[in-house]
Every structure is written in structure tokens, then in C-alpha cells.
Design an enzyme around this catalytic site. Structure first.
Site, PDB file in Angstrom:
ATOM      1  N   ASP A  11       0.850  -1.195   0.000  1.00  0.00           N
ATOM      2  CA  ASP A  11       0.000   0.000   0.000  1.00  0.00           C
ATOM      3  C   ASP A  11       0.884   1.243   0.000  1.00  0.00           C
ATOM      4  OD1 ASP A  11      -1.872   2.066   0.561  1.00  0.00           O
ATOM      5  OD2 ASP A  11      -3.183   0.616   1.534  1.00  0.00           O
TER       6      ASP A  11
ATOM      7  N   SER B 246      -7.059   4.301  -1.732  1.00  0.00           N
ATOM      8  CA  SER B 246      -6.799   2.861  -1.651  1.00  0.00           C
ATOM      9  C   SER B 246      -8.038   2.004  -1.832  1.00  0.00           C
ATOM     10  CB  SER B 246      -6.145   2.528  -0.303  1.00  0.00           C
ATOM     11  OG  SER B 246      -4.878   3.117  -0.198  1.00  0.00           O
TER      12      SER B 246
ATOM     13  N   THR C 244      -7.890  -2.153   1.455  1.00  0.00           N
ATOM     14  CA  THR C 244      -7.381  -3.224   0.599  1.00  0.00           C
ATOM     15  C   THR C 244      -8.070  -4.555   0.862  1.00  0.00           C
ATOM     16  OG1 THR C 244      -5.241  -2.160   0.250  1.00  0.00           O
ATOM     17  CG2 THR C 244      -5.324  -4.550  -0.026  1.00  0.00           C
TER      18      THR C 244
ATOM     19  N   GLU D  10      -4.211  -6.874  16.912  1.00  0.00           N
ATOM     20  CA  GLU D  10      -4.285  -5.535  17.485  1.00  0.00           C
ATOM     21  C   GLU D  10      -5.730  -5.045  17.402  1.00  0.00           C
ATOM     22  OE1 GLU D  10      -2.138  -3.395  19.014  1.00  0.00           O
ATOM     23  OE2 GLU D  10      -0.577  -4.931  18.992  1.00  0.00           O
TER      24      GLU D  10
ATOM     25  N   GLU E 294      -1.066  -8.006   2.151  1.00  0.00           N
ATOM     26  CA  GLU E 294      -0.906  -6.553   2.099  1.00  0.00           C
ATOM     27  C   GLU E 294       0.113  -6.059   3.123  1.00  0.00           C
ATOM     28  OE1 GLU E 294      -3.367  -2.343   2.470  1.00  0.00           O
ATOM     29  OE2 GLU E 294      -3.942  -4.051   3.722  1.00  0.00           O
TER      30      GLU E 294
ATOM     31  N   HIS F 261       2.101   8.714   4.976  1.00  0.00           N
ATOM     32  CA  HIS F 261       1.120   9.733   5.354  1.00  0.00           C
ATOM     33  C   HIS F 261       1.601  10.545   6.558  1.00  0.00           C
ATOM     34  CE1 HIS F 261      -2.100   9.133   2.587  1.00  0.00           C
ATOM     35  NE2 HIS F 261      -2.353   7.880   2.948  1.00  0.00           N
TER      36      HIS F 261
END
Length: 519
Positions: A59, A109, A172, A290, A331, A340
Site C-alpha cells: 500500500d 486505496s 485493501t 491488534e 498486504e 502519510h
């Protein structure tokens, strides 16, 4: 200051920048001849039917990120870096994909995921639906759903899996199983009232309901699976990690309940549980490590959180049990997040870890029957330059100062983002900060809270059966069509009854000619 001194030391040692072997022209000639021999071998195309398909998605892994990650990989091995090879670099076929969304020149995305998974381009912010759907408009979704290559593989009896370092409900992975007018509808707690009343389902619920027989789901995103205010198993005291669901559903239990009688479904949330798993005794695996996205690789708790490579290894061993083969989506999702945030070191280490997973998967499978594709959904406004000398630390300084403000600058920079810093009315002097820190935010030209995507084409690397179909410059939505053709699934099943004909004809031709001569 330490980082500044290390960079300065590296540049003072520039007298030995060129390795001795590279001074000999014969070194380069031999290297070129080896590359030529490899290229000539590509005349013998692998036209086998692909039993297995693996799609690796970095990504935000634009070409500049790939190049910088290559250098980082080499420098982590105590080499200069530029001469290194990523695992994906070893793939024999490379193409470029055009990433724009139907309504966006620079994509997001979600629309891109719909392209490379479902085979159709779509609007930004939407997943698993056509461009007839408007973002946030639940009532535009019905009848506009599009299916993914994961579904096509499942319909042909293959095992399927999803592995990600983001939430399993993120853009994704969600395009593989969900249909949503908004990529952010992770649970019903994130949905507006009109969407709920309109009958639209949140993405986590679709994960459980839409394709209940996905064999492997590994990543983050626990909190979207549990009722609102349910304490997290790992962080029970932290309110931000509590469950978000308004419908009171325990979707992990619901996931268990959808499995057929006699099948073993296992839920894990800890690295130790994952690595201790006896895959021969488990039919379905859900691992949520998580509450939200998984932790950056540089910050990962090696006790509780598995690496991407570890998750991929377990996934492949699970999926390989199916004699009809498998489809696996992998991914490396936090490359994007690092960029970002302007944290290039985090982003590039995520890219190196994705590449490590590519190499591991290659050792667990064979290119004779496994088509592996590595690509990105989009790029970022990330760059590195400044006439740096050979072997310059990838996170180091350029060997020059600005001829405008007379201050040094790092090789890595962003076109925009949170790294825009003005101190006393001037650009920050980077020699006074630790620019090699994992969370250092590289300087940016335009101030934004979050750095943006880039709009240029992304690379597509391919190896295995029919990998040669991925070549030239293609629309991004072509990728799953080529992969499906290779595996005889989805909209490309019709040719499969004669899949072996090209090879068979080539083999029989000399025999036929001999018979004609004898007659």
C-alpha cells in the site's frame, strides 16, 4: 547531532565510494551477459495453469519507495545498498499500472483495491462496487456490487486467505469480500443513521457473512468485531481500544458459528498462539493481533505481534492443504501509513518486511504452479535525491547545502505533509535534529496534517504461470483478469479446456512432420 555526524563521516569516506570490482569494465560486461542469458530463457514461456495465486500489495509502494527500500535492504546487510536486489526485483516480468480512480486523478486505496481485486475501476472511497455508486450514498449500492478474484477462486474450490498489517476491514482487504459505499464503515459504530436504516451492512459484518468459508484471515482490527465498550483482551484499561459495535454482536463468535459441523475454526490474538498452531488440525483461522492496525515493524512487540512474514508462512501452510490450490492476498499496508505521517523510516522498513514475505513465499511455493504478483495501489509524494554519493545512508543528508537558505537537507523529502517546519521564520536546520530516528518526519514543501498519495503509475512484478501476460502499461483493473486467466477461474474459465494446447501443439509438430515425410 549523532545522525549528522554519522552522515558526515560517511561522506568523508567517499574516496572509496566505488568498489574495486566495479572499476573493472569486465565486471559490468559479465553482469550484462548474465542478464542477457536470463532474458533469453524467457523465450520459453511458462504456460502452465496456475494452481496457486499470490497477490502481494504494498500500500503506497510507488517506484521511489521500491528503490529506496532496495537501498535500505542492502545497507541493513552492511552493503552500499544501490547494487542490492529486492526479492521482487528477481521477478522476470515487470509492467506499469495506471492507478487513477473513475472520479480521481490521484487515487485512494479503496477505488484502487476494487480495480486490482474486482477487475473494474471505481470511485474513490468505495469498495467492491462499480462506479455507479456514490460515496456515502447507501441507496446507490444495490445492484452495483462486483465480485473479487478471491470470490472467483473460492467458487472454483480453491482455498483463500487474507493477510494484512492493517485492520482486516481496511480498504485493501475489504474489497476482497465487501461491498460498501464508504470504506470507513468498519463497524456499525462508524455508520450514519441513514445508511443503517437503508439496510447497508458494515464491513466487519460483511467479513463474517459474505464469504464465510475464507480459510485464513490475519491482521488487526479486533475492536470492530466486539460490542461497544467491550474491553480489549490485550489492552483492557485503554478506552480507545474497546469494542465499537452498536448491534451488540460478537462477530468472532459469529465467525465460529458459520463454520460447518466437523470443521475446526481457531481464533488467535497472540503471536505465540499463531506460531504454535498445528495447521493440519485447523480448517479455518482468524487472527486479530491488534485492536486497530498492527504496529509498525520497527516498533513491533516480538512477544505478542507476529511479523508479516510469520503470518504469510502460516497462511501458505494452511492454504496448501487444498489439492485444488489457493488464492492469497498479502498486504503490506503500513507502508502507506508511514508515508502519510511523513515517517519515511517507518514506511521503508515496512516495505523491506513485505519484500521479506515475498521471498519467504517463494521458498514455500514453486513458480511452476504458483503465479506471484507484487504491486502497489498507488504512490506517494515521496522522493530522495540531492546528488548523494554512492553508499550514502538512505536516511542521511545530501552532500550539499541549499544555495538559497544555506542549510543542509536530507536526501529524503516529501512534496507535502506534516514535515513542513518553520523555525524563527526559516526552514528548520536538520543538522540540529535526529533525522535518523524512526519517527522523524522528513521535511515537506507544503504543510498538511497528512501527506498525500501520488498519481504516477506503479510497478507490477510477476513470476510463474502466464506471468508474461503482465507487461507494458496497463489499466490497474487488468491485473485480476490476467491472474484469473492464468488460473482458469472467474470470467476466464472458457479457455481452460484447451489450456495445454499451445504446449501440446509445439511438442507434436516435429512428430507430425516426420509422419508426413514417411508417407
Amino acid at each position: 547531532m549523532k545522525a549528522f555526524l554519522l552522515t558526515l563521516l560517511a561522506q568523508l569516506c567517499s574516496a572509496s565510494l566505488v568498489p574495486e570490482r566495479e572499476k573493472d569494465p569486465e565486471y559490468w560486461r559479465q553482469q550484462a551477459q548474465e542478464t542477457l542469458r536470463d532474458a533469453l530463457r524467457l523465450q520459453h514461456l511458462n504456460q502452465n495453469v496456475a494452481k496457486n495465486l499470490i497477490l502481494f500489495l504494498g500500500d503506497g509502494m510507488g517506484v521511489s519507495t521500491v528503490t529506496a527500500a532496495r537501498i535500505l535492504k542492502g545497507q541493513l546487510q552492511h552493503r552500499k545498498g544501490e547494487e542490492s536486489l529486492l526479492e521482487m526485483d528477481k521477478f522476470p516480468y515487470v509492467a506499469l499500472a495506471k492507478t487513477y480512480n473513475t472520479n480521481a486523478q490521484v487515487p485512494d486505496s479503496a477505488g484502487t483495491a476494487t480495480a486490482y481485486l474486482c477487475g473494474v475501476k471505481a470511485n474513490e472511497g468505495t469498495v467492491g462496487v462499480s462506479a455507479g455508486v456514490t460515496r456515502d450514498r447507501c441507496n446507490t449500492t444495490k445492484g452495483q456490487e462486483v465480485t473479487s478474484i478471491l470470490r472467483w477462486a473460492k467458487d472454483e474450490g480453491k482455498a483463500v486467505g487474507i493477510v494484512t498489517t492493517t485492520r482486516v476491514t481496511h480498504a485493501t482487504p475489504s474489497a476482497a469480500y465487501a461491498h460498501s459505499a464508504n470504506r470507513d464503515w468498519y463497524s456499525d459504530g462508524e455508520m450514519p443513521l441513514d445508511a443503517l436504516e437503508g439496510g447497508c451492512k458494515d464491513i466487519a459484518r460483511q467479513l463474517v457473512d459474505n464469504i464465510p468459508d475464507i480459510e485464513v484471515i490475519l491482521g488487526g482490527g479486533r475492536k470492530y468485531m466486539f460490542p461497544k465498550n467491550t474491553s480489549d483482551v490485550e489492552y483492557p484499561q485503554e478506552e480507545r481500544h474497546r469494542g465499537t459495535r452498536l448491534d451488540g454482536k460478537d462477530l468472532v463468535q459469529a465467525w465460529h458459528d458459520t463454520k460447518p459441523a466437523g470443521k475446526v475454526a481457531k481464533y488467535v490474538w497472540h503471536r505465540r498462539e499463531l506460531l504454535a498452531l498445528n495447521v493440519s488440525r485447523v480448517d479455518f483461522l482468524l487472527g486479530l493481533f491488534e485492536p486497530g492496525d498492527m504496529v509498525y515493524e520497527l516498533d513491533r512487540n516480538n512477544e505478542t505481534d507476529p511479523s508479516l512474514s510469520e503470518m504469510v508462512a502460516v497462511a501458505i501452510r494452511m492454504l496448501q492443504k487444498n489439492p485444488r490450490g489457493f488464492f492469497l492476498l498479502v498486504e503490506g499496508g503500513r507502508i502507506d501509513h508511514g508515508h502519510h505521517e511523513g515517517k519515511a523510516k517507518q514506511a521503508l522498513h515496512e516495505a523491506v518486511e513485505l519484500d521479506r514475505a515475498v521471498g519467504l513465499a517463494g521458498r514455500l511455493t514453486s513458480p511452476r504452479d504458483t503465479l506471484s504478483v507484487v504491486t502497489a495501489d498507488h504512490s506517494h509524494v515521496f522522493t530522495f535525491g540531492g546528488y548523494t554519493p554512492r553508499g550514502n545512508p538512505i536516511f542521511g543528508l545530501a552532500p550539499m547545502q541549499s544555495d538559497v537558505d544555506r542549510k543542509p537537507f536530507t536526501s529524503i523529502l516529501y512534496g507535502n505533509g506534516p514535515g513542513y517546519k518553520i523555525v524563527g521564520g526559516e526552514r528548520e536546520n536538520v543538522s540540529a535534529v535526529d533525522f535518523a530516528h524512526a519517527n522523524y518526519q522528513a521535511q515537506a514543501a507544503v504543510p498538511l496534517r497528512q501527506e498525500t498519495h501520488g498519481g504516477e503509475d506503479v510497478a507490477v512484478f510477476a513470476r510463474g504461470p502466464m506471468a508474461h501476460l503482465l507487461h507494458g502499461v496497463d489499466e490497474q483493473n487488468y491485473i485480476p483478469h490476467a491472474m484469473a486467466y492464468a488460473a482458469c477461474i472467474g470470467p476466464n474459465r472458457a479457455h481452460c479446456s484447451s489450456a495445454a494446447r499451445p504446449a501440446a501443439t509445439a511438442t507434436l509438430l516435429p512428430v507430425l512432420l516426420l509422419l508426413l515425410l514417411l508417407c
